[in-house]
Motif scaffolding. Structure first.
Motif, short mmCIF file in Angstrom:
data_model
loop_
_atom_site.label_atom_id
_atom_site.label_comp_id
_atom_site.label_asym_id
_atom_site.label_seq_id
_atom_site.Cartn_x
_atom_site.Cartn_y
_atom_site.Cartn_z
N ASP B 803 -7.18 12.99 1.78
CA ASP B 803 -8.60 12.72 1.60
C ASP B 803 -9.40 13.94 1.15
O ASP B 803 -10.47 14.22 1.66
CB ASP B 803 -9.20 12.18 2.92
N GLY B 836 1.77 8.87 6.13
CA GLY B 836 0.83 7.82 6.54
C GLY B 836 0.13 8.20 7.83
O GLY B 836 -0.98 7.76 8.09
N ASP B 839 -3.16 9.82 7.24
CA ASP B 839 -4.19 8.84 6.86
C ASP B 839 -4.78 8.17 8.09
O ASP B 839 -5.96 7.84 8.10
CB ASP B 839 -3.58 7.77 5.96
N ARG B 912 1.27 -1.25 2.42
CA ARG B 912 0.31 -0.20 2.73
C ARG B 912 -0.82 -0.72 3.62
O ARG B 912 -1.35 0.00 4.45
CB ARG B 912 -0.25 0.36 1.42
N LEU B 915 0.67 -0.67 7.13
CA LEU B 915 1.07 0.65 7.61
C LEU B 915 -0.15 1.49 7.97
O LEU B 915 -0.15 2.21 8.95
CB LEU B 915 1.90 1.38 6.54
N LEU B 916 -1.18 1.42 7.16
CA LEU B 916 -2.35 2.26 7.37
C LEU B 916 -3.54 1.48 7.91
O LEU B 916 -4.67 1.96 7.86
CB LEU B 916 -2.74 2.95 6.06
N LYS B 919 -6.53 1.34 5.71
CA LYS B 919 -7.34 2.54 5.52
C LYS B 919 -7.53 2.86 4.03
O LYS B 919 -8.58 3.34 3.63
CB LYS B 919 -6.67 3.71 6.24
N ARG B 920 -6.51 2.62 3.21
CA ARG B 920 -6.68 2.95 1.81
C ARG B 920 -7.29 1.80 1.00
O ARG B 920 -7.54 1.94 -0.18
CB ARG B 920 -5.31 3.27 1.19
N ASN B 976 -3.77 -2.60 -5.98
CA ASN B 976 -3.87 -1.15 -6.07
C ASN B 976 -5.11 -0.75 -6.87
O ASN B 976 -5.78 0.24 -6.56
CB ASN B 976 -2.62 -0.55 -6.72
N GLU B 980 -10.34 0.25 -2.30
CA GLU B 980 -11.63 0.88 -1.98
C GLU B 980 -12.80 0.21 -2.67
O GLU B 980 -13.87 0.77 -2.73
CB GLU B 980 -11.60 2.38 -2.32
#
Lengths: 206, 1005
Positions: B803, B836, B839, B912, B915-916, B919-920, B976, B980
């Motif tokens: 980040d 990860g 993150d 993802r 896993l996160l 978050k992403r 992808n 965000e």
């Protein structure tokens, strides 16, 4: 028009975390370098159309997570690859040493038709750094010992040799191509040549 | 001499004037049109004017080149010294190497790459002119031209005659400053035909969807079914942060382009919305795309949307935009009134589009004749327009009654038309109803008609209370079908049966009725069967995914505002703070940002009192001092191996004929394999000071001061253990590096606090007790040292790229993140660092801004999350399996697509996400909200709320996914690219409603 074929080349970039896989891919496709890339989680890909031997081909370049812990994910992403790019960081000898394991792991997981002759390309990245630790000779020797795969020394940051490396990747992948008829509505079920691996037709049995 | 000088001066004056004129032209274009097209003629003329200036007085000989375009040669010359010029040279090379058929374009939306895609057609069209100015054009579009000209002016003495324009002290600077303006513009481009062969970016897909579905907006509302529905409708309320770009692109698509021909265009055409809102003026256009005719109407607000001052939401306009495929339109109703002429299109489905009003003055006729022409050769207007000599097309000479005569007998809509005519127009206006007919398909048409009539007729017969003449015009023809689908199937089919028998049916109609009856019944049966099957799946697989008790957002108080500061105060004052209520408030509405620092530790620990910060801090500092000591050892060893390696490398480098292959060389000191990372060690040199500082800072806060110097080494009793004692000696490890020598397989004994040494043997200070090195002062085997060293390298690599674009992560805060990470990993060596983790820790640190507390929260968070990590317990596979079942139950269409495309039933595109914890996927601010909702959901709705979030993401874009029948790769790329940029609030809302849906489904079993 109706007979026009579109060639899709699937390229997988592998290598330890932090060697610059994402940067290489973005430098090649977008001609940009950023120092803001985050560690890749899962997988991502970019596509680019290139001209190889008077044919338009679409390269689908897959960028993967670098930590070996994530290798088990490979099965999902490696399938149907036409070329594999092994990347190491010329300033970090460890990343050079794990090349063998990346290559073996790829061959196991992707299980290509002809593993002996599957096209690999070796890329030593970050040549712009001063603290080089893996001499060019070593890279060459390793590449030679593995079925004489092409070896490129690049800098994704400066854009050095990136274009050339990917041009070779495209060329070698094309030899291994999988043709997809873009005019067909259900391309996934068409296999052009009998001897071409049927990339996606295997129905998931899970 | 004097006269030539004068001439020269006049020439320069003229050249500069030309440039001025062209710059003015292009800037005006930019202002009035809000954008300048790359292929605009003004660009070419500007290029020509610049070329004339730059080539004036150029020393061709000096360049040693006699190419046709010597300015290009000049560019090549300066490219060696000037970077922007080099960039342009590279672009030229790419364009020139481009075969006109070849486009390089990227999915990543690269500016330059897609621009290249536009160049080749230029070469084809006017190759001479374009190629001549190619570099100027490219430099202009890449915004380098002003810089390059500036450079040329500055270095003019090298390349130009003395009296050249650029060498002139005045004109030279004028020229370069003139070009600054045009270089600041953004040049737009059209999509070339080739773009249709590449996959459109996610943006474009979302935009296309917005336009095509805009007419029938479906607000995102939680489904409230009596009987829980098995399918959710795509509820798509898109965020429109970058509407401007979209509308710009969309507006460009309205122009004539290579894919579609513009048949008709008219501005300020007014459309009256059905919902009774203000009529909107917009641009009406008729396009021919291949065989198909498309009618588009775009509100003016979108047309000049690029720099519209209003901040307000444009999505309302997108909803109004019309996009009608003419081949789906059956009737064109025309009405000529005193104020304006209007048309209304009626589709095959019987739905009437909002009326389109033309200004008076033949525009309607012009539109119709364009439409008629466009329909040829396959379709015609019925009745056709009449041709009149001298006047062109005119309306057919049919009176009002005549027009209704055409269709009264066949269509209720025509009837409707005739009634409205009677009401509205008595002033000698002329109304028409045109039918769009495709003669090739006429055979099927009457049949369809017959069916419709057959269906309508009995219904109206069977409702005698409604006189035929007063049928409300809004009644859709599909009423009978509608009733079938909504009421219980058996009764409706019976009623249909009765209805059919009321009529005096001919043989074929009876047969058709029978068939329909059977179909309806069988459909109902299969629907029921599918429902039962799904319920079985629900029962067996999904019961555990949601909590059985449904917590409501409105009971006891409205929770949709979340946990605001006032609410929190209120709770505290009233003394009724309980965790459940906090969770409920947060689940439905998040919490105020200012409360997060205080409440996150509470939420994560699940205890109202949270964790004792002092105890946590002590524990954290103890752990940190442990691993810091180990780190010191690891660094030391690194450095030694580095030195060895370098020595080896240089000796090897000197001997170029060394035949030994390199990997072997490295393998000779395999035991230290992980520590030979040269870059790491070198780059750690300057930060060595920092480390020491850190050590000291720890010392100052720790109860037992640690002087991390290695005083002595001595063989322990087993002869193979090195005992390193910390003491008050002022020696730093850096100053005494050579004192310690390590051998392979030598366990190291490390005791940071000799004072406590005696009771250390039986007192276990650490709380976790899981760590093999948890005791303070313990034996660190070589294995642990190596493994921690490896983890350190990995942490370092990831922390420094975590980040970086977030304001919080300055150098010092990245150090904090590193400390948290190392402490956690030190405590969980069996798991080690996995990518990860950074993150997951980063947002905690941003909110809490305190290492120890962030560490405590991270540890709590990881209790749940660690199972998702590879080798962490295979929770990921369970998630994928659950996704599969849930999707099957909640969105069968999407599930069918996924199954059809076979290769992504494994749901790896969600990897993802899980896993996160997304978050992403969301912007940083939204991550806070999403996370606390997930944490709260554990206690309110579902322990696997992430699954529902994932489903909500799919649901949000389901129409796009379905419309483009995306496969595994498409879907990965789509998400992808959308990362965000999701509308977190809307997605959370969908997720909550999905949970509720499943809860209701289970409850009703």
């Amino acid at each position: 028009m109706a007979t026009r074929k579109k060639v899709l080349l699937k390229v997988i970039i592998l290598g330890d975390s932090g060697v610059g896989k994402t940067s290489l891919m973005n430098q090649y496709v977008n001609k940009k370098f950023s120092n803001q890339y985050k560690a890749t989680i899962g997988a991502d890909f970019l596509t680019k159309e290139v001209m190889v031997d008077d044919r338009i081909v679409t390269m689908q370049i897959w960028d993967t997570a670098g930590q070996e812990r994530f290798q088990s994910l490979g099965v999902a992403f490696y399938r149907g690859a036409d070329c594999c790019v092994l990347v190491f960081d010329v300033s970090a000898p460890n990343t050079f040493k794990s090349l063998d394991s990346w290559r073996d792991e790829f061959l196991i997981q992707a299980s290509p038709r002809d593993p002996e002759n599957f096209p690999f390309v070796l890329v030593g990245n970050k040549v712009d750094l001063d603290n080089r630790a893996v001499p060019q000779k070593r890279g060459q020797q390793w590449a030679q010992s593995k079925n004489n795969m092409p070896y490129f020394e690049t800098s994704a940051k400066e854009g050095i040799n990136v274009e050339q490396a990917f041009q070779t990747i495209a060329k070698n992948a094309l030899a291994q191509e999988t043709e997809v008829d873009i005019y067909n509505e259900f391309p996934d079920h068409i296999t052009i040549n009998n001897d071409t691996r049927n990339v996606r037709s295997d129905n998931c049995s899970c | 001499m004097g006269s030539t000088c004068q001439d020269n001066k006049a020439l320069k004056e003229k050249l500069i004037k030309n440039v001025k004129k062209e710059v003015k032209q292009i800037m005006e274009e930019a202002v009035t049109k809000k954008f300048v097209h790359e292929e605009s003629a003004s660009i070419t003329s500007l290029c020509a004017a610049v070329e004339a200036c730059v080539s004036h007085g150029l020393k061709r000989r000096a360049l040693g080149l006699f190419k046709s375009s010597s300015t290009t040669a000049l560019l090549h010359k300066i490219a060696k010294a000037f970077q922007p010029a080099a960039n342009v040279v590279q672009l030229i090379a790419e364009v020139e190497n481009c075969d006109p058929n070849k486009r390089s374009s990227s999915s990543g939306g690269s500016e330059s790459a897609s621009k290249l895609g536009v160049k080749p057609p230029l070469q084809k069209r006017n190759s001479v002119a374009t190629m001549k100015y190619l570099w100027i054009r490219l430099a202009l579009i890449e915004k380098h031209l002003a810089k390059i000209v500036d450079y040329i002016v500055a270095n003019s003495s090298k390349y130009y005659e003395k009296d050249a324009l650029v060498a002139d002290p005045d004109y030279g600077t004028i020229l370069s400053s003139l070009l600054v303006g045009p270089c600041a513009l953004d040049y737009s481009k059209l999509r070339t035909a080739e773009h249709f062969w590449t996959d459109p970016p996610a943006d474009e897909l979302v935009q296309r969807h917005r336009i095509s579905s805009g007419q029938f907006p479906t607000p995102a509302s939680p489904p409230a079914h009596k009987r829980p529905g098995l399918h959710y409708k795509g509820s798509t309320g898109f965020s429109n942060s970058d509407d401007n770009m979209r509308s710009k692109d969309y507006v460009e698509s309205l122009h004539q382009n290579s894919k579609s021909t513009l048949l008709y265009g008219k501005n300020n055409v007014v459309v009256y919305m059905k919902d009774g809102s203000e009529p909107l003026a917009g641009y009406l256009s008729l396009h021919q795309c291949g065989e198909a005719l498309l009618l588009k109407w775009t509100p003016n607000q979108l047309m000049n949307g690029c720099t519209e001052t209003g901040v307000h939401d444009k999505s309302v306009y997108w909803e109004h935009a019309l996009n009608v495929a003419v081949h789906e339109t059956v009737y064109v109703h025309c009405h000529q009134g005193p104020e304006s002429d209007w048309i209304a299109l009626v589709g095959q489905d019987g739905v009437q589009r909002p009326p389109i009003h033309f200004p008076r003055g033949g525009h309607l006729l012009a539109f119709l004749s364009c439409l008629e022409n466009g329909l040829l050769p396959h379709g015609i207007l019925d009745p056709p327009l009449w041709s009149q000599r001298g006047k062109g097309k005119v309306f057919p000479k049919l009176r009002r009654k005549g027009s209704s005569r055409f269709h009264t007998s066949t269509s209720p809509l025509a009837r409707e038309e005739s009634t409205t005519e009677d009401l509205v127009s008595e002033k000698g206006t002329t109304d028409f109803v045109f039918r769009i007919v495709y003669p090739n398909f006429t055979r099927t048409y009457p049949q369809g008609k017959m069916l419709e009539d057959m269906l309508e007729y009995p219904v109206w017969q069977s409702s005698p209370s409604t006189p035929k003449s007063s049928i409300p015009p809004t009644t859709p023809r599909s009423t009978p079908l509608h009733s079938v689908s909504t009421t219980s199937s058996t009764s409706s089919s019976r009623s249909l049966d009765q209805q059919c028998s009321v009529q005096e049916p001919g043989e074929p109609i009876q047969v058709v009725c029978q068939t329909m009856k059977k179909q309806i019944i069988s459909r109902a049966f299969y629907g029921w069967l599918a429902h039962c099957r799904h319920l079985r799946t629900v029962r067996t697989h999904l019961v555990g995914l949601v909590r059985s008790d449904i917590v409501k957002s409105e009971n006891p108080t409205d929770a949709t505002q979340g946990l605001t500061e006032e609410k929190w105060k209120e709770l505290q004052v009233s003394g009724t703070v309980d965790m459940k209520e906090i969770y409920r408030l947060v689940y439905f509405g998040g919490m105020a940002h200012s409360l997060r620092k205080q409440l996150w530790p509470i939420m994560l620990s699940g205890k109202l009192e949270g964790e004792d910060p002092e105890a946590l801090r002590r524990e954290y500092e103890d752990k940190m001092s442990e691993w810091l000591a180990v780190e010191a050892i690891v660094r030391q060893r690194d450095k030694e191996t580095m030195a060895q390696n370098l020595a080896k490398l240089s000796s090897e480098g000197g001997n170029s004929s060394d035949p030994q292959p390199s990997p072997k060389v490295l393998h000779t000191h395999e035991s230290n394999e992980v520590f030979v990372d040269a870059e790491e060690t070198l780059s750690s040199e300057p930060t060595e000071g920092n480390r020491n500082q850190k050590l000291r800072s720890v010392e100052s806060t720790t109860a037992s001061p640690l002087k991390q110097s290695i005083l002595s080494e001595k063989r322990a009793e087993n002869g193979d253990v090195v005992n390193i004692k910390a003491s008050n000696s002022s020696n730093s490890p850096r100053e005494k590096p050579r004192e310690v020598s390590f051998q392979a397989d030598t366990p190291v004994f490390f005791d940071p606090s000799p004072n406590k040494h005696d009771d250390d043997d039986d007192s276990d200070v650490s709380s976790g007790g899981e760590s093999p090195v948890a005791t303070r002062g313990g034996v660190y085997s070589n294995e642990i040292l190596e493994s921690f060293g490896l983890n350190l390298h990995r942490i370092d690599k990831d922390v420094k790229r975590c980040d970086r674009n977030h304001w919080y992560f300055t150098e010092s805060n990245l150090d904090k993140l590193r400390n948290v990470m190392c402490t956690y990993v030190w405590e969980h060596m069996e798991m080690g660092y996995v990518q990860g983790m950074c993150d997951l820790a980063a947002p905690l640190l941003v909110i809490l801004d305190d290492e120890a507390i962030a560490y405590g929260c991270f540890r709590n968070l990881m209790e749940r999350m660690s199972a998702n990590f590879p080798s962490g317990g295979g929770a990921m596979d369970a998630h994928f399996a659950n996704m599969r079942s849930l999707l099957q139950v909640l969105d069968h269409d999407l599930f069918a697509l996924i199954r059809q495309n076979g290769d992504y039933t494994h749901f790896y595109f969600c990897y993802r996400w899980f896993l996160l914890d997304f978050k992403r996927e969301f912007s940083y601010d939204d991550v806070f909200l999403v996370w606390e909702t997930i944490w709260a959901a554990r206690h309110i709705a579902s322990a696997d709320y992430g699954l529902f979030l994932a489903l909500a993401l799919l649901a949000y874009y389901r129409d796009i996914i379905l419309a483009n029948s995306m496969d595994f790769t498409d879907i990965i790329k789509f998400f992808n690219e959308m990362a965000e940029r999701h509308d977190a609030k809307a997605i959370l809302q969908i997720a909550r409603s999905l949970v509720l849906q499943l809860q209701t489904l289970i409850e009703n079993k």
